[in-house]
Design a protein around this motif. Structure first.
Motif, short mmCIF file in Angstrom:
data_model
loop_
_atom_site.label_atom_id
_atom_site.label_comp_id
_atom_site.label_asym_id
_atom_site.label_seq_id
_atom_site.Cartn_x
_atom_site.Cartn_y
_atom_site.Cartn_z
N PRO A 148 0.81 -1.24 0.00
CA PRO A 148 0.00 0.00 0.00
C PRO A 148 0.83 1.27 0.00
O PRO A 148 0.30 2.36 -0.27
CB PRO A 148 -0.80 -0.12 1.31
CG PRO A 148 -0.03 -1.07 2.16
CD PRO A 148 0.62 -2.03 1.22
N ASP A 149 2.14 1.16 0.25
CA ASP A 149 2.99 2.34 0.30
C ASP A 149 3.46 2.79 -1.07
O ASP A 149 4.11 3.83 -1.20
CB ASP A 149 4.22 2.06 1.17
CG ASP A 149 5.00 0.84 0.70
OD1 ASP A 149 4.35 -0.19 0.37
OD2 ASP A 149 6.24 0.90 0.64
N LEU A 150 3.16 2.01 -2.13
CA LEU A 150 3.68 2.31 -3.46
C LEU A 150 2.83 3.35 -4.19
O LEU A 150 1.63 3.50 -3.92
CB LEU A 150 3.73 1.03 -4.29
CG LEU A 150 4.64 -0.09 -3.80
CD1 LEU A 150 4.54 -1.31 -4.72
CD2 LEU A 150 6.09 0.38 -3.71
N THR A 151 3.45 4.04 -5.13
CA THR A 151 2.72 4.95 -6.02
C THR A 151 1.86 4.13 -6.98
O THR A 151 2.09 2.92 -7.15
CB THR A 151 3.70 5.81 -6.82
OG1 THR A 151 4.44 4.95 -7.71
CG2 THR A 151 4.66 6.55 -5.91
N PRO A 152 0.89 4.74 -7.65
CA PRO A 152 0.08 3.98 -8.62
C PRO A 152 0.92 3.29 -9.69
O PRO A 152 0.65 2.14 -10.05
CB PRO A 152 -0.84 5.04 -9.21
CG PRO A 152 -1.00 6.04 -8.12
CD PRO A 152 0.34 6.10 -7.43
N HIS A 198 4.37 -3.71 -9.70
CA HIS A 198 4.40 -4.81 -8.73
C HIS A 198 3.40 -5.89 -9.12
O HIS A 198 3.67 -7.09 -8.99
CB HIS A 198 4.09 -4.25 -7.34
CG HIS A 198 4.15 -5.26 -6.24
ND1 HIS A 198 5.22 -6.10 -6.05
CD2 HIS A 198 3.25 -5.57 -5.25
CE1 HIS A 198 5.00 -6.87 -5.00
NE2 HIS A 198 3.81 -6.57 -4.51
N LEU A 199 2.24 -5.48 -9.63
CA LEU A 199 1.24 -6.45 -10.09
C LEU A 199 1.78 -7.26 -11.26
O LEU A 199 1.65 -8.49 -11.29
CB LEU A 199 -0.04 -5.72 -10.49
CG LEU A 199 -1.14 -6.57 -11.13
CD1 LEU A 199 -1.63 -7.65 -10.16
CD2 LEU A 199 -2.30 -5.69 -11.59
N LEU A 200 2.42 -6.59 -12.22
CA LEU A 200 2.97 -7.30 -13.38
C LEU A 200 4.07 -8.27 -12.96
O LEU A 200 4.17 -9.38 -13.50
CB LEU A 200 3.51 -6.30 -14.40
CG LEU A 200 2.49 -5.39 -15.08
CD1 LEU A 200 3.18 -4.42 -16.01
CD2 LEU A 200 1.44 -6.21 -15.83
N GLN A 201 4.88 -7.88 -12.00
CA GLN A 201 5.94 -8.77 -11.52
C GLN A 201 5.34 -10.04 -10.90
O GLN A 201 5.81 -11.15 -11.15
CB GLN A 201 6.80 -8.04 -10.49
CG GLN A 201 7.68 -6.94 -11.07
CD GLN A 201 8.20 -5.98 -10.01
OE1 GLN A 201 7.91 -6.13 -8.82
NE2 GLN A 201 8.96 -4.98 -10.45
N ARG A 202 4.28 -9.87 -10.13
CA ARG A 202 3.64 -11.04 -9.52
C ARG A 202 2.97 -11.92 -10.57
O ARG A 202 3.01 -13.15 -10.47
CB ARG A 202 2.64 -10.58 -8.46
CG ARG A 202 3.31 -10.04 -7.20
CD ARG A 202 2.29 -9.57 -6.18
NE ARG A 202 1.64 -8.34 -6.62
CZ ARG A 202 0.50 -7.87 -6.09
NH1 ARG A 202 -0.10 -8.54 -5.12
NH2 ARG A 202 -0.01 -6.74 -6.52
#
Length: 303
Positions: free
Chosen positions: A131-135, A141-145
């Motif tokens: 939740p600390d990340l920028t949009p 991060h979503l693409l990495q996962r």
């Protein structure tokens, strides 16, 4: 009984188009009342090599579900969106089925908590939401996962095809309920084997993203699996706690066709790096559908 146990070796006479499948979760249940701790008789090493999946999969597949739910609003292809929803339903059911096996292990005197708590930490904290990340960073991060999940789904497709094609486990006297669990799960992994890959390519078609996902997943998965086998062998109340886990034990089980041969496993990883790779090249949709039509648990769920 023999005919049902080997139905997975038979394929429908008419070919099934993988893209015509409608993915659906099957509300299966299993009775573990008579399943021994060593469900492959006389083969504790092979048993526990499989059992690592019970330790990892509940938290891992719940992580799949959370990640895919976050990706759903970004999908612009209607068919892919429906496939992702079907994938989410199937993976949620897989997590619950393996969670029940953890409870069975506890009744047999093996406490899985020391390992499963580590799995929970990895998939909720290390690979969970940030939740600390920028949009922009949240999207990356979503693409990495998703790249990690696509790589992991390559392994599950390979394993699913292997266990559906393997008759040696039946001849070794494997517990029917446990074997049905792994084959039902493996068949559904073959059914939805392309969903994670297609979702990743839909949102990020770059070859580099896919390659990095496998380069991270393969060694981490190998390490987690080795640690899981060592944990189970040391925690097994029916074994001497001084027993050692050796690679030659894996080779011995593979020579009996009780575990996948390491060479074939390695070659499957290399296939993933081919620029023209697609998951439909792994496994057989016809074979998966044939087993799901014969699986005792899947048939009971359909009724």
């Amino acid at each position: 009984m023999f005919r049902a146990a080997h139905a997975h070796l038979q394929r429908p006479s008419e070919p099934i188009d993988h893209h015509d499948l409608v993915l659906q979760p099957r509300d299966v249940t299993f009775d573990w009342g008579t399943t021994p701790l060593h469900w492959l008789p006389g083969e504790p090493f092979a048993t526990h090599t499989f059992d690592v999946l019970h330790l990892m999969l509940p938290e891992l597949e719940r992580w799949f579900v959370r990640t895919f739910e976050q990706a759903l609003p970004l999908i612009t292809d209607d068919r892919l969106r429906e496939d992702v929803r079907g994938f989410i339903g199937q993976e949620a059911m897989h997590a619950e089925a393996h969670q029940e096996v953890l409870e069975h292990l506890l009744t047999r005197g093996l406490d899985p908590a020391p390992y499963t708590l580590q799995s929970e930490w990895i998939f909720r904290r290390v690979l969970g939401d940030r939740p600390d990340l920028t949009p922009a960073a949240t999207h990356a991060h979503l693409l990495q996962r998703l790249a990690l999940i696509a790589a992991f789904e390559h392994f599950t497709a390979y394993m699913g095809h292997w266990i559906l094609s393997n008759g040696h486990l039946d001849r070794a006297g494997a517990d029917p309920a446990m074997l049905d669990l792994f084959r039902w799960h493996g068949a559904e992994e073959v059914e939805h084997r392309s969903v994670a890959f297609d979702l990743l390519v839909h949102l990020d078609p770059r070859y580099r993203r896919r390659v990095v996902g496998m380069l991270v997943t393969a060694p981490v998965l190998t390490r987690l699996w080795i640690r899981g086998v060592r944990f189970l062998m040391s925690a097994d109340p029916e074994l001497d706690d001084r027993v050692k886990v050796r690679f030659r034990d894996y080779l011995a089980a593979a020579r009996k066709d009780l575990l996948p041969p390491p060479g074939a496993f390695a070659r499957s990883v290399l296939r993933y790096f081919r620029p023209d790779y697609h998951p439909t090249q792994e496994g057989s949709t016809q074979q998966a559908v044939a087993y799901l039509a014969a699986s005792p648990a899947a048939r009971a769920a359909a009724r």
